[in-house]
Each structure stands twice: as structure tokens, then as C-alpha cells.
Design a protein around this motif. Structure first.
Motif, short mmCIF file in Angstrom:
data_model
loop_
_atom_site.label_atom_id
_atom_site.label_comp_id
_atom_site.label_asym_id
_atom_site.label_seq_id
_atom_site.Cartn_x
_atom_site.Cartn_y
_atom_site.Cartn_z
N LEU A 30 -32.64 51.55 76.73
CA LEU A 30 -33.38 50.93 77.62
C LEU A 30 -35.12 51.15 77.69
O LEU A 30 -35.96 50.23 78.50
N ARG A 31 -35.36 52.36 78.00
CA ARG A 31 -36.16 53.27 78.15
C ARG A 31 -37.14 52.78 76.98
O ARG A 31 -37.78 53.39 77.49
N GLU A 32 -36.62 53.04 75.73
CA GLU A 32 -37.16 52.40 75.32
C GLU A 32 -38.23 51.68 75.29
O GLU A 32 -39.84 51.59 74.97
N VAL A 33 -37.36 51.22 75.96
CA VAL A 33 -38.08 48.97 75.12
C VAL A 33 -38.63 49.65 76.32
O VAL A 33 -40.19 48.31 76.46
N GLN A 34 -38.09 50.00 77.70
CA GLN A 34 -39.46 50.33 79.08
C GLN A 34 -40.99 50.31 78.05
O GLN A 34 -42.25 49.84 78.67
N ALA A 35 -41.10 51.22 78.15
CA ALA A 35 -41.87 52.34 76.86
C ALA A 35 -42.74 50.91 76.28
O ALA A 35 -44.25 50.94 76.04
N GLU A 36 -42.15 50.67 75.28
CA GLU A 36 -42.63 48.99 74.47
C GLU A 36 -43.53 48.01 75.33
O GLU A 36 -44.80 47.27 74.79
N VAL A 37 -42.69 47.65 76.39
CA VAL A 37 -43.49 46.73 77.02
C VAL A 37 -44.11 46.11 78.71
O VAL A 37 -44.40 45.22 78.83
N GLN A 38 -45.01 47.14 78.75
CA GLN A 38 -45.40 47.87 79.70
C GLN A 38 -46.94 46.66 80.15
O GLN A 38 -47.02 46.39 79.00
N PRO A 39 -46.96 46.00 81.03
CA PRO A 39 -46.39 46.33 82.02
C PRO A 39 -45.62 45.90 83.02
O PRO A 39 -45.09 45.85 83.91
N LEU A 40 -44.50 45.53 82.11
CA LEU A 40 -43.88 44.38 82.15
C LEU A 40 -42.25 45.23 83.17
O LEU A 40 -41.81 45.08 84.25
N ILE A 41 -42.00 45.72 82.71
CA ILE A 41 -40.59 46.59 83.50
C ILE A 41 -41.49 48.04 84.54
O ILE A 41 -42.43 48.62 83.95
N ARG A 42 -41.12 47.87 85.74
CA ARG A 42 -41.05 49.04 86.52
C ARG A 42 -40.66 50.43 86.31
O ARG A 42 -40.41 51.78 86.55
N ASP A 43 -38.99 50.27 85.92
CA ASP A 43 -38.12 51.10 86.21
C ASP A 43 -36.85 50.90 86.24
O ASP A 43 -36.58 49.45 85.29
N VAL A 44 -35.77 51.33 85.24
CA VAL A 44 -35.13 51.23 85.32
C VAL A 44 -34.25 53.05 85.40
O VAL A 44 -34.17 53.90 85.13
N ARG A 45 -33.21 51.85 86.14
CA ARG A 45 -32.74 52.86 86.88
C ARG A 45 -31.02 53.00 86.94
O ARG A 45 -30.07 50.89 86.98
N GLY A 46 -29.96 53.39 87.34
CA GLY A 46 -28.48 53.66 87.35
C GLY A 46 -27.97 54.34 86.73
O GLY A 46 -28.26 55.87 86.82
N ARG A 47 -26.24 54.63 86.72
CA ARG A 47 -25.80 55.75 86.14
C ARG A 47 -24.48 54.97 86.01
O ARG A 47 -23.67 54.14 86.01
N GLY A 48 -24.12 55.70 84.36
CA GLY A 48 -22.53 54.82 83.39
C GLY A 48 -23.75 53.70 82.97
O GLY A 48 -24.76 53.69 82.51
N LEU A 49 -22.26 53.24 82.30
CA LEU A 49 -22.30 51.61 82.61
C LEU A 49 -22.76 50.93 83.54
O LEU A 49 -21.97 49.72 83.55
#
Length: 420
Positions: A330-349
Motif C-alpha cells: 500500500l505504501r508503494e501505491v501511496q508513493a505512486e499516486v500523490q497527492p491522492l493518499i495522505r497516509d497509510v497507517r495501522g498495525r498487522g492486517l
């Protein structure tokens, strides 16, 4: 009339029936589920989907896990419900197993997560009066802003979401708010009448918000020093969702009480539990609390088998590794689609993808994901939840993330944002 005897599109038929006869307290994604197995779902028209939401963690075992279904079928040949007026052959073994896994001496079974939270509130208030010596009626419980502990009238009374509260008052009070993850705010809200802190280890409905490192360690120490119960609501976070059996383990602490639900029913039944040691649970005496269906024979058999599946199939350990993999993708996608995604956060699944509101709403992308064969759900308008069954494979994660990437790229094209 059913879909086979109507010229109406099957999806429209069933959506129409719910819209016509159901209360309007939900706004479902327009997918009519017909059947499911493990991490895959098929709609009434035969389309296949990857379940990336897991029914808010209720199907952590995957849909219709064969061992759990078999346990239910065995019990249904004997007895399902006799109420707690009598003993059963399944409740004791279930309580014993859950006590061993949680480390708490006593387990009080209920049905839904909200019922277990209500149980915790009653216990905390009576403990505050009988044990701590707070005059009855003055007991106060500290709760975090942005909390979601259920939808009963008591619980929404201390919600900070106006949508959950408007028109449902009056509320009886007894709760003080503090800012999630902020010890200074919590201390300012406390008083001599504080009997408990009720808190989620991760705020799911608030957008999968994770507290700062060390917060729960400091909170544990403060509660101990001030003779205040620390009650951990792990209805969503518990039983492996965060990569450990219980989320409190990430900071090496132990709460005074633990609330479980959702995954405890192994995707078949509503089962919840309030867990605590004798020093806390002793406030309950015969007739002081109960539930007709809480701890029924069928629920206990299903929950016991579900716990065994989590343990024997090593689903909790797998969750930690799969969670790392999902985060990375998901962080790969975040880097590719700026500025659409502000944050990816959580823990585990359990991951929240936070969108830039000027670009898209979470609901818009959730509906596009569904059209692409991935089922998720939005929260707080800007956050998409990724919380698949713990049985999900790397291959299914890849498929789901690839669809998400395509949906994000499509949205950027509509906004006129050039590809990097």
C-alpha cells in the motif's frame, strides 16, 4: 417473489427489498452477497470479490471455516440454547480456553461487542463504589475523543460523534473525555471520582488511528498509581488482528480488564466476552447481570473451536508477516499516486488508507473497488479500511492492491494529475 421469477435485475431486486422494508440506518455498498468461502465472496449475479474488510474483523478466520462449521453442526445435533439457568458441556471448556489465552481469571460471556462494553461499564462503576469507595452515582469513567465502543444509548452518550448522538438524548453522563494518545489531556480530565479508563488500542472508526509509542505504557503506570481500572476494548483489535493475540501486548502491558467480540464468534455467531481477574469480577453476584443468549451452548462450541483454529493454524503469527507485506504494497501505491493518499497507517492486517479530501471521498473509491472485485468500506469520509481475514494469501493481497492502484490512477487521470 424471488430473483428467478422476476424480470428485475437480481441486484436491484434485493437492494430494492431492503430499501423498501428495512430501516434506513445503513448505507451499504451496492453488492448483494450470495455466498462466500475463506477470503472470496460471490454476489447474486455470480461475480467474484476479494473480501478485504473481513466484516469489521468478525470473519478473521475466513468465511465459513470448515472446522468451525463442523463444530457448529456437531453442537446443533445436541442442543443450541438452554440459557444460563443450567450448566452446559461447552461453556466451561470455552471459558477455560479463553482464560488461558488472555491470562485473566474470569470470563463473562455476552453476545455483541456493545453488550460486552456495557458489561465493562457496569463492572467499573460497581468496582468504583464497592472497592474504591466512590459514592454511588459519582463514579466517572475516562473515555477518548474519537472513540467507538458501540451504539447503545449509554455508549453513544459518551461518543464525540454528533451523528451518533443527535436526537437520542437525554444521556446520563458519568464520562469525561480526553484526547486520544495524550496523557496530559487524560490527567486534566481525571478526578477523585475516576474509577476507570475505557479505551481502544487502535481507534478503528476514527480512521484506524494508532496512539504514539509509549502511550499505553504511561497510561498503565498512571492507572496503577491512581487505583484506576484500565479497560481495554479489543472488540476489533483482539484475537490476532494486529499481529499479536492482543494489541496490548505490543507495549508489554496488561490491562485490568479486556473486552473481546467480533472474531470471537469465528464468523458464525455473535459472541463477546468481558475478561478480568477475581479482584475486579467479584463485583458481579447472581442476578446482578446476565443475558438469555450470552454463553449459550452453540456459541460456546463455535467460539472454542475458533480459538483453537487461531492457535493451531498459527493465524496470529501469520498476520504479523502478512500485515508487513500489505503495508509495503500500500505504501508503494501511496508513493505512486500523490497527492491522492495522505497516509497509510495501522498495525498487522488492519490498515487505514487516508485520502486527500480535495481529491476524492473514500466512498467514491470504495464503490470503484467493488466494481473492480474488491470489497472494503469507508470510515470518516476520507479513510478506506483494509482488514481482510487472517487467512488471506500474498497472491490475494497482490490482486486487491493492484485493483486499488488502478482505481487510484483512474481517479488521478480524472483530476488531470500527470503521472510521475
Amino acid at each position: 417473489m424471488d430473483a428467478s421469477s422476476s424480470n428485475t435485475n437480481p441486484t436491484d431486486l434485493y437492494v430494492g427489498k431492503e430499501a423498501r422494508f428495512g430501516a434506513r440506518n445503513y448505507a451499504p455498498v451496492p453488492v448483494v452477497v450470495d455466498h462466500a468461502r475463506d477470503c472470496l465472496v460471490w454476489d447474486v449475479e455470480g461475480r467474484e470479490y476479494i473480501d478485504i474488510m473481513g466484516a469489521y474483523s468478525a470473519v478473521s478466520h475466513g468465511h465459513l471455516h470448515p472446522r468451525v462449521v463442523a463444530a457448529a453442526e456437531r453442537q446443533l445435533q445436541k442442543v443450541a440454547v438452554m440459557s444460563r439457568a443450567y450448566y452446559s458441556t461447552t461453556l466451561g471448556p470455552f471459558l477455560e480456553k479463553l482464560s488461558a489465552l488472555t491470562g485473566f481469571e474470569r470470563i463473562l460471556p455476552m453476545n455483541t461487542g456493545a453488550e460486552a462494553v456495557e458489561t465493562a461499564i457496569k463492572c467499573a462503576r460497581r468496582w468504583g463504589h464497592q472497592v474504591k469507595g466512590i459514592p454511588d452515582g459519582r463514579q466517572r469513567i475516562l473515555v477518548a475523543r474519537g472513540n467507538f465502543h458501540g451504539r447503545t444509548s449509554t455508549i453513544i452518550g459518551f461518543s464525540s460523534e454528533e451523528e451518533y448522538r443527535t436526537g437520542f438524548g437525554p444521556f446520563d453522563g458519568g464520562f469525561q473525555h480526553f484526547d486520544y494518545g495524550d496523557m496530559a489531556s487524560l490527567k486534566a480530565a481525571a478526578s477523585v471520582d475516576t474509577c476507570a479508563v475505557l479505551i481502544e488500542p487502535i481507534q478503528g472508526e476514527a480512521g484506524v488511528r494508532v496512539p504514539p509509542p509509549g502511550f499505553f505504557r504511561e497510561l498503565r503506570d498512571w492507572c496503577t498509581a491512581n487505583n484506576v481500572l484500565l479497560i481495554d476494548d479489543e472488540v476489533q483489535a483482539g484475537l490476532g488482528r494486529t499481529g499479536k493475540w492482543f494489541a496490548f501486548e505490543h507495549e508489554g502491558i496488561r490491562p485490568d480488564a479486556l473486552i473481546l467480540g467480533k472474531a470471537l464468534g469465528a464468523g458464525l455467531l455473535p459472541v463477546s466476552a468481558f475478561c478480568a481477574d477475581d479482584r475486579v469480577m467479584q463485583v458481579f453476584t447472581p442476578n446482578s447481570h446476565g443475558s438469555t443468549f450470552g454463553g449459550n451452548a452453540l456459541a460456546a462450541a463455535v467460539a472454542l473451536e475458533g480459538l483453537k483454529v487461531l492457535e493451531e493454524e498459527h493465524l496470529v503469527d501469520q498476520c504479523a508477516e502478512k500485515g508487513d507485506y500489505l503495508f509495503a504494497r500500500l505504501r508503494e501505491v501511496q508513493a505512486e499516486v500523490q497527492p491522492l493518499i495522505r497516509d497509510v497507517r495501522g498495525r498487522g492486517l488492519w490498515v487505514g488508507v487516508d485520502l486527500e479530501p480535495s481529491c476524492a471521498t473514500a466512498r467514491q473509491l470504495v464503490e470503484r473497488l467493488a466494481r473492480g472485485g474488491v470489497l472494503s468500506k469507508e470510515t470518516h469520509a476520507t479513510v478506506i479500511r483494509f482488514a481482510p481475514p487472517l487467512t488471506i494469501t500474498h497472491a490475494l493481497i497482490d490482486r486487491a492492491v493492484d485493483v486499488f492502484r488502478q482505481v487510484c490512477q483512474e481517479k488521478l487521470r480524472e483530476l488531470g494529475v500527470p503521472k510521475p
